[in-house]
Design an enzyme around this catalytic site. Structure first.
Site, short mmCIF file in Angstrom:
data_model
loop_
_atom_site.label_atom_id
_atom_site.label_comp_id
_atom_site.label_asym_id
_atom_site.label_seq_id
_atom_site.Cartn_x
_atom_site.Cartn_y
_atom_site.Cartn_z
N GLY C 204 0.84 -1.47 0.07
CA GLY C 204 0.22 -0.17 -0.06
C GLY C 204 1.33 1.56 -0.34
N LEU C 230 -3.99 -5.45 -4.63
CA LEU C 230 -3.36 -4.78 -4.44
C LEU C 230 -1.83 -5.44 -4.05
CD1 LEU C 230 -2.76 -1.67 -5.26
CD2 LEU C 230 -3.03 -1.51 -2.00
N ASP C 231 -1.25 -4.43 -4.94
CA ASP C 231 0.37 -5.52 -4.59
C ASP C 231 0.34 -7.23 -4.43
OD1 ASP C 231 1.31 -3.28 -5.22
OD2 ASP C 231 0.84 -2.51 -2.52
N ALA C 232 -0.48 -7.73 -5.14
CA ALA C 232 -0.26 -9.34 -4.67
C ALA C 232 -0.31 -10.03 -5.81
CB ALA C 232 -1.40 -9.65 -3.54
#
Lengths: 287, 287, 287, 287
Positions: C204, C230-232
């Protein structure tokens, strides 16, 4: 774990080698559990490590080498080395006065990380006998005179011991003595050394003092096979650690010890797993 | 940001120096915003970097150096260098044909990361003029004959340019020419080079090819001040990257370029921030 | 350089796949210039990248895919992707206000390191137009309102541009906007992001501030494919740098920028070279 | 080596503290052998470690603390900790079934690298008694029931042992048990743990399996002080190693073990040397 055959080979790169070898194995009911290959485009050379389960393999273990030689050896000008997971390599450790590499290898050995036999530890000093005793491994000491007057005699005794103990390879775990050419010839690419510098920087004696003098910002350690030229054999593994102007030769020694033991143990493990091929004074390290 | 004075000093280590210097500054209403010191116990030498705000400082900027010399210089056999944050260092870039270090420095310059002036870029080739043009920086080319017949003449022209542009220090951003001793003498410890190896390994030409030949498992890059001995000046910064037997000289060059530009830019930044002291062919790098 | 075909494939691991595929290529006069394979023993899955010269290949380029599907696709439940070295991938760059990743990619592009076309740069800010201008690449700006009221409209315009420019993949070079699921679906595993932390740590916003707050001793950067979470998405490349208690959020940002640009450029290069396979939200990266 | 006093302190940053403290020492004939300080500009806090020889020091060792409190404690709102090189810290090791961290610490201890006493090793399993025996250190086992029904009782016995053995700090060398808040309170910032991940990534159980699942390209290990929140205490040291898609949870465990032991030993060494200050859940590590 089933017993496996491990084949390391290299030869001039020609079309279809990988196909032939894998077909040979699978046609004879070998289940391939490891396959890695590498082509050196510059030298035009093909390198391969393949490992397969022997349980249903149509060819008896003791005949495989003969088959490989007949079918592919000459045809592909192939150099190969066949070994079996059932035969644990036998390793001799040579040490002097510093214990860190010795402890690191023996702790891994005790924890079951190294699939190896350690029939003996050899030294030129009594200092580390207590470590050998802790682990219940026979410890042999031959002092070498400062003028090397008994060097030949000592190496003769050491080589007799290696023969008696059926040693496959020797690890110089910070052994502070030059190995003679004769001994090196008896163990070609089977003597592993740890040099306490980032080779080829700081060859020879007192590399940490050399590093301090030069003012480098990173120091290293290098594990390599011993050849007749000092610190110039095929490099197996290297690692480094960042230092600063605040480091003294003493703190470099301390930081370096951590590098040395990790780098040497990684190299020894690769050797035991038969994942190293040497060619033109370099190593191919399979993953 | 207030204007600051930056003092770099070294002297034989004696009791109370740090107390005296900090007292001198605070007694005269200087607010210390940076203080770092280091004692080399082996050489018995004290090194210090101190930075303080000038706003209410009782001594006029142009007199500080005189005061320091009078009060401490002789008494402590102190060598010191005073500079001011208000005076941006002026940097000349020397390049040949490879753009990566040049781009890296200019991109940082454009992003405001380097508190410096770049009045000119000098080269022995036309190749990178387009980069200089992209950034609007004057680009000067002097070809050097293969037989070096015009080397002296070219360096004369370059030094005239340095003088005209009031250059404080020179960065050799993969400039593939030897710098003459005369030029080095004019910029003592003010010429920064990037060598594409982990010095002192692989001194001289084609270090990546040397590394390939030797079969190392890690390559490096080294930024250092240029002295009259080739690749032997004080090391400012080094870094390394892991390689394998799969790497060719070509992939080493590519991997090395990433190292070179980062290592050179770090060294240049430290130099610009006046965080480097040199002593006995080594650097003390303040954080 | 001859034109080559590049085949990336994966399927359930069965005996003899590698033999079949290489036999198919060599039987049809294809000269294999690259072969690497990997077996995931845990998932029982086989992965392979093979590249061969097309000059004397018996099957026309446009028919190869059909042959592969007919001969092996169904039989081995194989998923594969065939591409050709003659077709350069077309890359769009998305940026916001920070220039370091953009400069790094464009400098490499200019130096011929990236075998790619860059038809456009897209941004939500005017700030970096001057960089696009320096390199002569069209720069498109669509501002996104703070309340995202025009977000859908902007993405529509961006996707029209992607279509018009025939973009194959998108690189978010520190683009500070969330990408909608619709856009992600249009470019499955073809949007590459750089996140300025060592994922999965500090997901994040403001990861350097999070790292400062937590007091870590090492920071990192992660390049990954964008997925809806997100960011995964699948991680392509990561790297780290050591920090100390002396670092502030500001110095972390500076140190991190060096990581970000190198990590992103490495990931982009691997993608362009078609050396990445994704499976189960992970990447297999061929060497 | 002369006996020294070691002073660790922190307080709100004010002008002249460093001057006062060093003046206090030198005025009383203390020879400063170590001085390092750090100012946290964001928190406005001053941190310092100073060490001086006691031989000619005018103030008796047992009175120094009182003098410091009287002269500076209140005035500067200073928190400080005074210790003496003559008093070796006493360390208890807590282990479970894995031997690598234990061996690494004991091997260093035997080699004289750690200036510490090790009066006991505590475990919840018999497994590592043989290691303790090898080094001649008393080994205590208290099994903890799976339902934790005897957890409180066991911790009571352990704390009694800590008291009896006059333990200064505890090292959890891969001790696979949660420590209760009561025990943590008894050893504030004196329980050192090694967590086998790059914190704050992969908190809690089985971090290598988590790392495998997430597909990271680098794994790490973290040594930290234990606080009541799981894996959230002040980080002392971290390190990482690069991995690839070829790694399995098993190879991650093996690679991680090398990290864990080195990282833990570095942290323990810093603690023994009294080079760590904690503040706001972070550590200041002096060099």
């Amino acid at each position: 774990m089933q017993q496996t055959a491990i084949l390391l080979l290299h030869c001039p790169d020609k079309l279809g080698i990988i196909t032939e070898i894998t077909k040979f194995i699978t046609d004879n009911n070998g289940n391939i559990v490891y396959l890695d290959q590498y082509v050196d485009k510059i030298d035009g050379r093909f390198f391969m490590r393949v490992e397969w389960e022997l349980d249903n393999f149509a060819i008896p273990a003791e005949k495989i080498s003969e088959y490989l030689e007949t079918l592919y050896g000459q045809r592909y000008e192939m150099e190969f080395k066949l070994s079996f997971s059932s035969k644990k390599p036998r390793m001799a450790l040579f040490v002097s006065k510093m214990s860190h590499c010795l402890y690191d290898l023996l702790a891994r050995y005790n924890a079951g990380e190294l699939d190896v036999e350690i029939p003996c530890i050899v030294s030129n000093h009594e200092d580390l006998r207590y470590v050998a005793d802790q682990f219940g491994i026979p410890y042999y000491v031959w002092s070498i005179n400062k003028d090397w007057s008994n060097k030949q005699e000592v190496e003769k005794a050491e080589m007799d011991l290696m023969k008696e103990k059926q040693i496959d390879f020797i690890v110089l775990a910070r052994y502070m003595q030059i190995i003679s050419e004769e001994m090196i010839r008896k163990f070609p690419h089977n003597i592993i050394n740890i040099h306490h510098s980032f080779l080829p920087a700081f060859i020879g004696a007192k590399p940490y003092h050399q590093a301090y003098q030069r003012g480098v910002k990173i120091i290293g350690a290098t594990s390599h096979y011993v050849t007749s030229e000092l610190d110039a054999g095929p490099i197996i593994e290297q690692d480094v650690v960042r230092i600063t102007h605040k480091d003294t030769p003493e703190t470099l020694v301390l930081k370096g010890k951590d590098l040395e033991k990790i780098v040497l143990s990684r190299a020894v493990k690769k050797h035991i797993e038969r994942k190293i091929l040497t060619y033109h004074n370099k190593t191919i390290i399979f993953s």
